[in-house]
Design an enzyme around this catalytic site. Structure first.
Site, short mmCIF file in Angstrom:
data_model
loop_
_atom_site.label_atom_id
_atom_site.label_comp_id
_atom_site.label_asym_id
_atom_site.label_seq_id
_atom_site.Cartn_x
_atom_site.Cartn_y
_atom_site.Cartn_z
N GLU A 1 -11.48 -10.34 13.70
CA GLU A 1 -10.44 -9.45 14.18
C GLU A 1 -11.08 -8.19 14.74
OE1 GLU A 1 -6.58 -9.64 11.79
OE2 GLU A 1 -8.14 -9.40 10.30
N GLU A 2 -10.37 -7.59 15.69
CA GLU A 2 -10.86 -6.34 16.28
C GLU A 2 -11.01 -5.25 15.23
OE1 GLU A 2 -8.70 -3.62 16.18
OE2 GLU A 2 -7.23 -4.93 15.23
N LYS B 1 -11.94 -11.83 5.00
CA LYS B 1 -13.04 -11.37 5.83
C LYS B 1 -14.12 -10.83 4.92
CE LYS B 1 -10.49 -7.15 7.05
NZ LYS B 1 -9.07 -7.34 6.69
N ASP C 1 -13.13 -1.90 0.27
CA ASP C 1 -13.14 -3.10 -0.57
C ASP C 1 -14.11 -4.18 -0.08
OD1 ASP C 1 -11.54 -3.54 1.69
OD2 ASP C 1 -10.33 -5.06 0.67
N THR D 1 -2.05 -10.63 13.89
CA THR D 1 -2.91 -9.78 13.09
C THR D 1 -2.68 -10.04 11.60
OG1 THR D 1 -3.01 -8.06 14.75
CG2 THR D 1 -3.34 -7.36 12.47
N ASP E 1 -16.42 -1.34 4.27
CA ASP E 1 -15.30 -0.45 3.95
C ASP E 1 -15.03 -0.37 2.45
OD1 ASP E 1 -14.29 -3.02 3.66
OD2 ASP E 1 -12.25 -2.40 4.19
N LYS F 1 -2.51 -6.45 -4.04
CA LYS F 1 -2.35 -7.61 -3.17
C LYS F 1 -2.53 -8.88 -3.99
CE LYS F 1 -5.79 -9.20 -0.08
NZ LYS F 1 -6.52 -9.16 1.17
N SER G 1 -8.00 -1.01 0.73
CA SER G 1 -8.97 -1.33 1.76
C SER G 1 -9.71 -0.10 2.28
CB SER G 1 -8.28 -2.09 2.89
OG SER G 1 -9.23 -2.56 3.79
N HIS G 2 -9.58 0.14 3.58
CA HIS G 2 -10.31 1.23 4.23
C HIS G 2 -9.56 2.56 4.14
CE1 HIS G 2 -7.36 -0.55 6.81
NE2 HIS G 2 -7.29 0.59 7.46
N ASP H 1 -14.50 -5.82 2.84
CA ASP H 1 -14.21 -6.94 3.74
C ASP H 1 -14.44 -6.61 5.21
OD1 ASP H 1 -11.99 -5.33 3.97
OD2 ASP H 1 -10.52 -6.86 3.39
N ARG H 2 -14.50 -5.33 5.55
CA ARG H 2 -14.75 -4.97 6.96
C ARG H 2 -16.23 -4.69 7.18
NH1 ARG H 2 -9.91 -1.43 9.49
NH2 ARG H 2 -8.20 -2.65 8.65
N ARG I 1 -0.96 1.19 17.84
CA ARG I 1 -2.29 0.76 18.29
C ARG I 1 -2.15 0.16 19.69
NH1 ARG I 1 -4.88 1.76 13.77
NH2 ARG I 1 -4.46 0.73 11.78
N ARG J 1 0.84 -1.20 0.00
CA ARG J 1 0.00 0.00 0.00
C ARG J 1 0.87 1.24 0.00
NH1 ARG J 1 -4.71 -1.69 4.25
NH2 ARG J 1 -5.34 -3.49 3.02
C1 G16 Z 1 -5.65 -5.60 7.10
C2 G16 Z 1 -5.70 -7.08 7.24
C3 G16 Z 1 -6.40 -7.44 8.51
C4 G16 Z 1 -5.73 -6.77 9.69
C5 G16 Z 1 -5.57 -5.31 9.43
C6 G16 Z 1 -4.66 -4.74 10.47
O1 G16 Z 1 -6.97 -5.12 7.01
O2 G16 Z 1 -6.39 -7.64 6.14
O3 G16 Z 1 -6.39 -8.82 8.64
O4 G16 Z 1 -6.48 -6.94 10.85
O5 G16 Z 1 -4.98 -5.08 8.19
O6 G16 Z 1 -4.43 -3.41 10.21
P1 G16 Z 1 -3.30 -2.64 10.99
O7 G16 Z 1 -2.00 -3.35 10.71
O8 G16 Z 1 -3.38 -1.26 10.45
O9 G16 Z 1 -3.68 -2.72 12.44
P2 G16 Z 1 -7.51 -4.44 5.68
O10 G16 Z 1 -8.99 -4.30 5.89
O11 G16 Z 1 -6.76 -3.14 5.65
O12 G16 Z 1 -7.14 -5.35 4.56
#
Ligand code: G16
Length: 545
Positions: free
Chosen positions: A365-366, A378, A281, A346, A279, A128, A115-116, A283-284, A498, A25
């Protein structure tokens, strides 16, 4: 033979950046530097050797998707890929791409998304690679991509233009077939197999109201088809449903901060029974009931406890997996069900082996991700539909279900505090300094709380035995409290620390407190043990969720 000439160009340096939790990214400005996308794509191709293979290609529609997709198609043709299955107009949500890889027995897929993260010319872009099981590439593959990226001096690209992706059907590019498919149809059919659409349809027809906020991102067309057309929710139940290249100028991250409009609506006088968002894409997910927010860790636990109410999970679940910073709420459900519980690092990729082996059925996941073995990503809309299925069968509201859940299992009060835009050096220093002191911490107290344990989380995959180390610090306190600290792997500006905080209260305790208040001691103690103020100069987090 319909071959087309290819040209080989020199690659651009891609600054040694390794793919993080979700591929590579970067800012659009970086990805669009001459040769940058091409170099990373060629490194991926060199690692996966795609000649003669079938790949799925899709993205979340963000800015730079279209030119990037054309480039990737031309490079795929020059690298002898046999067939690319691509979503119409280049669109595929991440879970839909995962499903398509599996359904079509493809060898893998490329997903264009950050993603988000925000989109637009000043926003982020990402690329990806997913493997044949439909899931994110495991570390062995991402390591190979990194190695190839460091040892690459040329990329190959077909001279011909990429075909239009605006109509479904087949075209050729050199010897490669480009098959354009409806991005929604297969995914929607899968959802109909998993969930009791009749029960949900009846609940909606009987007056149940909902609002789904697509945040101007990829789930708009999916949610409109499924929630409005197939389940009969009134037109307008899906808001912000037209995907735009910059997500309407917003930040497509479904949490109380960035989906505030939905959050406030569900806490206001005209609140519907149910609210949800997804979000960039798809998945969230965020779940909100009338007047009540469901924390992602609680959502996973409630879904695990009730999954058997949906046809796709009527036989029960084999196990529940959660990432390390996700609260232990789902472990309590697994224990009661007598099934296995897993704690992984994670990153969704760590669930892949457990899902493939049939050891875990549900994962979460949180960071607002929940999913199951139906795909290997997800899946935001999946979580929404499982919630709706449960609500329809139980005939109860979100608040009641959550209350009853806590009365049965107790409550894991939970919050995440993010310190954003940090200088990377200081953030890394804080983590390494904390890690160096871990063995001295147990027995020490702060804010009236004593530390009982501390570790730098490492994970041995129970299926292939691979070891992953350095996945974040866990501080365990007396009385069932835990704090976890790690640096984000998905940001593109500076570093983000975090801090995840949880406090367990058993069913006889006070289950109705404000989370920040219930966590106040853990918050203060953790901040002191980690030296957040001293080492980062910050007195409060930027985002609390
Ligand atoms: C991505 C991964 C998730 C993970 C997240 C963690 O989410 O696909 O499995 O929980 O990153 O993000 P960070 O490292 O910022 O805490 P996504 O939705 O961005 O693909």
């Amino acid at each position: 033979m319909n071959s087309t000439a290819s040209t080989t160009f020199k690659t651009a340096p891609i600054d040694g950046q390794v793919p993080g939790t979700s591929g590579l990214r970067k800012k659009v400005a970086v990805f669009s530097e001459p040769g940058y996308l091409e170099t990373y794509t060629q490194a991926t191709f060199n690692a996966i050797e795609p000649a003669g293979k079938t790949l799925v290609l899709g993205g979340d529609g963000r800015y730079f998707n279209r030119p990037a997709m054309a480039t990737i198609l031309r490079m795929a043709a020059a690298n002898q890929v046999a067939r690319v299955i691509v979503g119409q107009n280049g669109i595929l949500s991440t879970p839909a791409a995962s499903h398509l890889i599996r359904k079509r027995n493809a060898d893998g897929g490329l997903i264009l998304s950050a993603s988000h993260n925000p989109g637009g010319p000043d926003g982020d872009f990402g690329l990806k690679y997913n493997i044949a099981n439909g899931g994110p590439a495991p570390e062995a593959v991402t390591d190979a991509i990194v190695a190839c990226a460091q040892d690459i001096d040329a990329y190959h690209i077909t001279d011909a233009a990429a075909p239009s992706l605006s109509e479904c059907g087949e075209a050729t590019l050199g010897n490669m077939v480009v098959e354009v498919v409806d991005p929604v149809a297969d995914y929607a059919s899968l959802m109909e197999e998993l969930f009791d659409f009749n029960a949900i349809r009846k609940m909606i027809a009987d007056g149940f109201t909902l609002r789904f906020d697509a945040m101007h991102a990829v789930t708009g067309p999916y949610a409109t088809e499924i929630l409005e057309r197939r389940l009969g929710a009134p037109t307008g139940s899906v808001v912000n449903g037209n995907p735009s290249e910059d997500f309407g100028g917003g930040h497509p991250d479904p949490n109380p901060v960035w989906a505030k409009e939905l959050f406030d609506h569900l806490h206001g006088p005209d609140a519907p029974d149910f609210g949800a968002a997804s979000d960039g894409d798809g998945d969230r997910n965020m779940i909100v009931g009338n007047g009540i927010y469901v924390a992602p860790s609680d959502s996973l636990a409630v879904l695990a406890a009730n999954a058997h109410l949906a046809p796709g999970y009527a036989q029960g679940i084999a196990g529940v997996a959660r990432s390390m910073p996700t609260s232990a709420a789902s472990d309590r459900v697994a224990e009661k069900l007598g099934v296995e519980a897993f704690q992984t690092p994670t990153g969704w990729k760590f669930f892949g082996n457990l899902l493939d082996a049939g050891r875990a059925t549900l994962c979460g996941e949180e960071s607002a991700g929940t999913g199951s073995d139906h795909v290997r990503e997800k899946d935001g809309l999946w979580a929404v539909l499982l919630w709706l299925n449960i609500l329809a069968v139980r005939g109860e509201g979100v608040a009641q279900i959550l209350k009853e859940h806590w009365q049965t299992y107790g409550r894991d009060y939970y919050s995440r505090h993010d310190y954003e835009g940090l200088d990377s050096k200081s953030a890394n220093h804080l983590m390494s300094e904390l890690k160096s002191r871990l063995s001295t911490l147990p027995g020490q107290s702060a804010a009236g709380l004593t530390l009982t344990g501390s570790e730098d989380f490492a994970y041995t995959d129970p299926i292939d035995g691979s070891l992953t180390t350095g996945q974040g610090v866990i501080l365990a306190y007396e009385g069932g409290a835990r704090a976890m600290l790690r640096l984000s792997g998905t940001g593109t500006e500076g570093a983000t620390l975090r801090v995840y905080l949880e406090q367990y209260v058993d069913p006889t305790g006070d289950l109705t407190r404000d989370a920040q208040e219930a966590l106040s001691k853990v918050i203060t103690a953790t901040s002191q043990f980690a030296g957040i103020q001293d080492l980062l100069g910050r007195t409060a987090p930027d985002v609390i969720s």
